[in-house]
Write a protein that holds these residues in place. Sequence first.
Motif, PDB file in Angstrom:
ATOM      1  N   CYS A 115       0.836  -1.211   0.000  1.00 44.65           N
ATOM      2  CA  CYS A 115       0.000   0.000   0.000  1.00 44.65           C
ATOM      3  C   CYS A 115       0.867   1.257   0.000  1.00 44.65           C
ATOM      4  O   CYS A 115       1.959   1.262   0.571  1.00 44.65           O
ATOM      5  CB  CYS A 115      -0.876   0.038   1.259  1.00 44.65           C
ATOM      6  N   GLY A 116       0.360   2.322  -0.593  1.00 51.07           N
ATOM      7  CA  GLY A 116       1.039   3.614  -0.540  1.00 51.07           C
ATOM      8  C   GLY A 116       1.239   4.022   0.913  1.00 51.07           C
ATOM      9  O   GLY A 116       0.306   3.924   1.710  1.00 51.07           O
ATOM     10  N   GLY A 117       2.452   4.466   1.273  1.00 41.84           N
ATOM     11  CA  GLY A 117       2.720   4.849   2.655  1.00 41.84           C
ATOM     12  C   GLY A 117       2.474   3.719   3.638  1.00 41.84           C
ATOM     13  O   GLY A 117       2.326   3.958   4.834  1.00 41.84           O
ATOM     14  N   HIS A 118       2.394   2.484   3.127  1.00 39.22           N
ATOM     15  CA  HIS A 118       2.128   1.294   3.951  1.00 39.22           C
ATOM     16  C   HIS A 118       0.857   1.476   4.773  1.00 39.22           C
ATOM     17  O   HIS A 118       0.769   1.041   5.919  1.00 39.22           O
ATOM     18  CB  HIS A 118       3.302   0.958   4.872  1.00 39.22           C
ATOM     19  N   SER A 119      -0.131   2.122   4.174  1.00 40.93           N
ATOM     20  CA  SER A 119      -1.372   2.407   4.901  1.00 40.93           C
ATOM     21  C   SER A 119      -2.597   2.182   4.022  1.00 40.93           C
ATOM     22  O   SER A 119      -2.587   2.533   2.848  1.00 40.93           O
ATOM     23  CB  SER A 119      -1.358   3.863   5.385  1.00 40.93           C
ATOM     24  N   LEU A 120      -3.658   1.628   4.615  1.00 45.69           N
ATOM     25  CA  LEU A 120      -4.930   1.507   3.901  1.00 45.69           C
ATOM     26  C   LEU A 120      -5.546   2.875   3.632  1.00 45.69           C
ATOM     27  O   LEU A 120      -6.474   2.989   2.843  1.00 45.69           O
ATOM     28  CB  LEU A 120      -5.946   0.689   4.711  1.00 45.69           C
ATOM     29  N   GLY A 121      -5.038   3.895   4.304  1.00 44.64           N
ATOM     30  CA  GLY A 121      -5.576   5.237   4.114  1.00 44.64           C
ATOM     31  C   GLY A 121      -5.119   5.898   2.829  1.00 44.64           C
ATOM     32  O   GLY A 121      -5.651   6.941   2.444  1.00 44.64           O
ATOM     33  N   ALA A 122      -4.118   5.324   2.156  1.00 40.88           N
ATOM     34  CA  ALA A 122      -3.702   5.854   0.853  1.00 40.88           C
ATOM     35  C   ALA A 122      -4.603   5.273  -0.235  1.00 40.88           C
ATOM     36  O   ALA A 122      -5.156   4.185  -0.078  1.00 40.88           O
ATOM     37  CB  ALA A 122      -2.245   5.479   0.587  1.00 40.88           C
TER      38      ALA A 122
ATOM     39  N   LYS B 344      -9.643  14.062   2.840  1.00 37.62           N
ATOM     40  CA  LYS B 344      -8.765  15.225   2.956  1.00 37.62           C
ATOM     41  C   LYS B 344      -8.715  15.681   4.407  1.00 37.62           C
ATOM     42  O   LYS B 344      -9.089  14.958   5.303  1.00 37.62           O
ATOM     43  CB  LYS B 344      -9.253  16.331   2.020  1.00 37.62           C
ATOM     44  N   GLY B 345      -8.221  16.894   4.627  1.00 40.90           N
ATOM     45  CA  GLY B 345      -8.162  17.408   5.984  1.00 40.90           C
ATOM     46  C   GLY B 345      -7.143  16.634   6.814  1.00 40.90           C
ATOM     47  O   GLY B 345      -6.272  15.944   6.274  1.00 40.90           O
ATOM     48  N   TYR B 346      -7.265  16.740   8.114  1.00 39.59           N
ATOM     49  CA  TYR B 346      -6.259  16.108   8.978  1.00 39.59           C
ATOM     50  C   TYR B 346      -6.366  14.589   8.954  1.00 39.59           C
ATOM     51  O   TYR B 346      -5.449  13.892   9.346  1.00 39.59           O
ATOM     52  CB  TYR B 346      -6.383  16.639  10.415  1.00 39.59           C
ATOM     53  N   MET B 347      -7.515  14.048   8.464  1.00 42.03           N
ATOM     54  CA  MET B 347      -7.671  12.589   8.458  1.00 42.03           C
ATOM     55  C   MET B 347      -6.881  11.955   7.313  1.00 42.03           C
ATOM     56  O   MET B 347      -6.166  10.987   7.502  1.00 42.03           O
ATOM     57  CB  MET B 347      -9.143  12.201   8.294  1.00 42.03           C
ATOM     58  N   GLY B 348      -7.091  12.466   6.122  1.00 45.84           N
ATOM     59  CA  GLY B 348      -6.373  11.961   4.947  1.00 45.84           C
ATOM     60  C   GLY B 348      -6.648  10.488   4.668  1.00 45.84           C
ATOM     61  O   GLY B 348      -5.793   9.780   4.140  1.00 45.84           O
ATOM     62  N   GLU B 349      -7.877  10.031   4.980  1.00 40.02           N
ATOM     63  CA  GLU B 349      -8.167   8.593   4.851  1.00 40.02           C
ATOM     64  C   GLU B 349      -8.767   8.288   3.471  1.00 40.02           C
ATOM     65  O   GLU B 349      -9.879   7.764   3.352  1.00 40.02           O
ATOM     66  CB  GLU B 349      -9.116   8.153   5.981  1.00 40.02           C
ATOM     67  N   CYS B 350      -8.009   8.563   2.426  1.00 43.56           N
ATOM     68  CA  CYS B 350      -8.500   8.426   1.045  1.00 43.56           C
ATOM     69  C   CYS B 350      -8.985   7.021   0.716  1.00 43.56           C
ATOM     70  O   CYS B 350     -10.008   6.840   0.058  1.00 43.56           O
ATOM     71  CB  CYS B 350      -7.388   8.754   0.062  1.00 43.56           C
ATOM     72  N   GLY B 351      -8.199   6.016   1.127  1.00 44.55           N
ATOM     73  CA  GLY B 351      -8.438   4.650   0.672  1.00 44.55           C
ATOM     74  C   GLY B 351      -9.765   4.068   1.137  1.00 44.55           C
ATOM     75  O   GLY B 351     -10.270   3.117   0.554  1.00 44.55           O
ATOM     76  N   PHE B 352     -10.338   4.666   2.197  1.00 41.36           N
ATOM     77  CA  PHE B 352     -11.563   4.089   2.764  1.00 41.36           C
ATOM     78  C   PHE B 352     -12.817   4.552   2.041  1.00 41.36           C
ATOM     79  O   PHE B 352     -13.886   3.981   2.232  1.00 41.36           O
ATOM     80  CB  PHE B 352     -11.659   4.411   4.260  1.00 41.36           C
ATOM     81  N   ARG B 353     -12.683   5.606   1.232  1.00 39.78           N
ATOM     82  CA  ARG B 353     -13.798   6.080   0.400  1.00 39.78           C
ATOM     83  C   ARG B 353     -15.034   6.409   1.236  1.00 39.78           C
ATOM     84  O   ARG B 353     -16.123   5.883   1.001  1.00 39.78           O
ATOM     85  CB  ARG B 353     -14.156   5.068  -0.715  1.00 39.78           C
TER      86      ARG B 353
END
Lengths: 526, 526
Positions: A115-122, B344-353
């Motif tokens: 994963c990007g940045g080793h995170s599911l959040g990418a 976006k924002g401080y979370m940045g949790e893109c991958g979770f949609r």
Amino acid sequence: MALRTGDHGQAATNGLKEKVLTLDTMNPCVRKVEYAVRGPIVLRALELEQELRQGVKKPFTEVIRANIGDAQAMGQTPITFLRQVLALCVHPDLLNSPDFPDDAKRRAERILQACGGHSLGAYSISSGTQLIREDVARYIERRDGGIPADPNNIFLSTGASDAIVTLLKLLVAGEGRTRTGVLIPIPQYPLYSAALAELSAVQVDYYLDEERAWALDVAELRRALLQARDHCRPRALCIINPGNPTGQVQTRECIEAVIRFAFEEGLFLLADEVLAGAPAGRGRRAAARAPVTHPAVARPPVQVYQDNVYAEGSQFHSFKKVLTEMGPPYAARQELASFHSVSKGYMGECGFRGGYVELVNMDAAVQQQMQKLRSVRLCPPTPGQVLLDVAVSPPAPSDPSFAQFQAEKRAVLAELAAKAKLTEQVFNETPGIRCNPVQGAMYSFPRVQLPPRAVQRAQELGLAPDMFFCLRLLEETGICVVPGSGFGQREGTYHFRMTILPPMEKLRPLLETLSQFHAKFTREYS
Amino acid sequence: MALRTGDHGQAATNGLKEKVLTLDTMNPCVRKVEYAVRGPIVLRALELEQELRQGVKKPFTEVIRANIGDAQAMGQTPITFLRQVLALCVHPDLLNSPDFPDDAKRRAERILQACGGHSLGAYSISSGTQLIREDVARYIERRDGGIPADPNNIFLSTGASDAIVTLLKLLVAGEGRTRTGVLIPIPQYPLYSAALAELSAVQVDYYLDEERAWALDVAELRRALLQARDHCRPRALCIINPGNPTGQVQTRECIEAVIRFAFEEGLFLLADEVLAGAPAGRGRRAAARAPVTHPAVARPPVQVYQDNVYAEGSQFHSFKKVLTEMGPPYAARQELASFHSVSKGYMGECGFRGGYVELVNMDAAVQQQMQKLRSVRLCPPTPGQVLLDVAVSPPAPSDPSFAQFQAEKRAVLAELAAKAKLTEQVFNETPGIRCNPVQGAMYSFPRVQLPPRAVQRAQELGLAPDMFFCLRLLEETGICVVPGSGFGQREGTYHFRMTILPPMEKLRPLLETLSQFHAKFTREYS
């Protein structure tokens, strides 16, 4: 201030402004969309649940939602290993916890590395994480006895629906008599009719043969195609196998005949194999000799179910495998898209929206266009990707989690098989109800006789007769099933779709209540 | 065997069969779709990464992807509390673990109670879990100083893109000169142009004023509208605030003027407020007095950032709040959809949609149609729903996780603010590059001067001049940014979009490398 002294400016002045977006001005294609699985009957079920919570007196104490294939909502327990790996990926601090088995940790680390940045959040790349597409390709190769699968032909998706709509979208072109037509089975899963309505494509119905356990007959395909060519340009053929809502499993001979037909007539094949479930994969062959040692899980019967198919004599054949084994000219030419998801089968992980499509023989330039189209939506949700990865590569016999995984999976499949059998049996013992064998998947689609006076009463109320039946059933028993008219059926026949998912202790009384209600309803309108 | 003796049957016989789906026969609207953020430059970046891994010698050691707003891919650490709650929901066995704080457990239990079968593996209702929509409504009320929000007007979505496309889809109707036109800013986020192309709607460009820090001018909106009425029926106006790719934050006066304009001209407003980030919510006011005690997290500066907006004098105003405070006739009549996400924002949790849209003053019957349309896709992914829930209701000052949560969040926002300032500063010190203040969000969109000979060379190569510049930049430095032509820009001007997300220790050298490259490129083509 308005640029035109037309309606807008005038209305703004006198404060009687119309809304911009109304039923009359909205997208007319969207208005035509119907989706029975979550239609009016389900909205009424929600209201009834609300009323029960408020203490309103009803002839039942709970609403049983047998309308939708949502195993975990019906109490099916998630497979531990899938959730362990996902929890580790979500919160990698847990990689130091002694409470997780080593193989789950290795899996999670391997996925996070990819994963990007080793995170599911990418974001992942738009077609899905490369590593996971490679794992899916290897799974397909095992499933199909070694026939190669290329990760570049695999696109991960937000559930299977997302991929199905993408393929239909690519196929739609032309206007009027050259508009794309798409052949779909009747009865069908209403995603197809809904997507075709939205895309303003032409729905071309072919009927499955209820008298022969919902078999697919090429003569009927040909009839549908011939008639359709008068008013549109048929370019694709959808097959749902195992059937939804019908639960049948197509034979290999039937699949071969369909492929020949599609090839000869120039049709792109869409094979919805979602209900085949995830395979046992590399673990399966070894399952028979592996001891089931986990104490918390009841030992299932020794029989090994193939995927989601439990009827004796039935076997799931993938279109990809049959196509390839048919050799030239089919193997290298016939275009095919095959769809799968983690929502069904022993996983039942609907909420995570994981799925994929494999493309076979698609034109390379079109495939690039598809890549581009998918990239606009950035990527499929990463947690669904993780679950898909684990489902296509379950623990191997040498892994610490193997025994528990196998036991949990077999328990789910054994119970589904028992419920399929019970459903068929109870329905067929009921006068006026006839149910084909539930060969696979998780749905039954029994035919019900409705007395002429009930049909007439429904027409007076402006309802489809089976909708009338299902609404009355819901109001009087709390059982929520979907009328056959939402899936399509031969004129003058009536059905409903019921999942076999309620737990055994609820399914038996549910089936009996349903039978009794049908008898009462029939008497009432005789 | 073919029914017609036309091309198909003939081709089948001689084996020279054409594919069904080719560039010529596919959906022409899909062919027109473009999406620069993941376009050819990003594909080339992927290839370069591959080459580096294979040991190919390059003038750089890594590719830096400053093309996409993907914070965690750039090394931003997820907020611990968000991931703790989600891990607990995914794997409820962890509710017994001593390693999780009580407030995270309470949160997870509360969410699971609201899920079918108490599991994320069940579908939620199509508009998203009721409890989470209620939490979103309460967040909006806090954000807007108490203005009511109704959970029934909130639809959760698969990232914000999903909801934006749904709204556009509802709005598209008509043919030829009555076809729906949609006003979008130039420069724009290319989801808009892509979705409009796919829906075959008419894209109506209005230009933001680069000379006034990308301000939005109603006179320019009016010009665009007037010209568009000659060839289509403009029915919607999209605003991106904070700007993407431009990073500006609109003033309250500007928003009021836009709302008056939309009302007078009969336009549905789509407010893309994704980049406002999630708010501090109930915790924010208390943040200044709460001690930052978690030892593992560096103590950030005491300044409290509002959302994602860091420029002095800039403040985010929601369209909903301004609209409501404007009173009649706007408050009760003007139709508005406002979009947000957890990407976006401080979370940045893109991958979770995860994302949502709030609908204001939408016609009730149309809203039912939207509900129906959403139900075809079943539900947004449940993990994204969970993260959204936590983001809109962060820990309160009395909660055990409050201090760490605040510290982590402020550290992210403080670093973003510093990076925004540094980016603007370095670019503006570079001859031939000019960059407006990055007032909010995570993007800069500097203007670059390109020498006439470079423009000519690009034209010879069939490339947009800024694409030529960006490709050369990538090949020589490994820095991946997106050419302005992918977002739209005034004729004869050239830009690129660069995120400010790389970690500080990489961002400074990156900016300097970029400046030096521009100087070298300018010399080369002078």
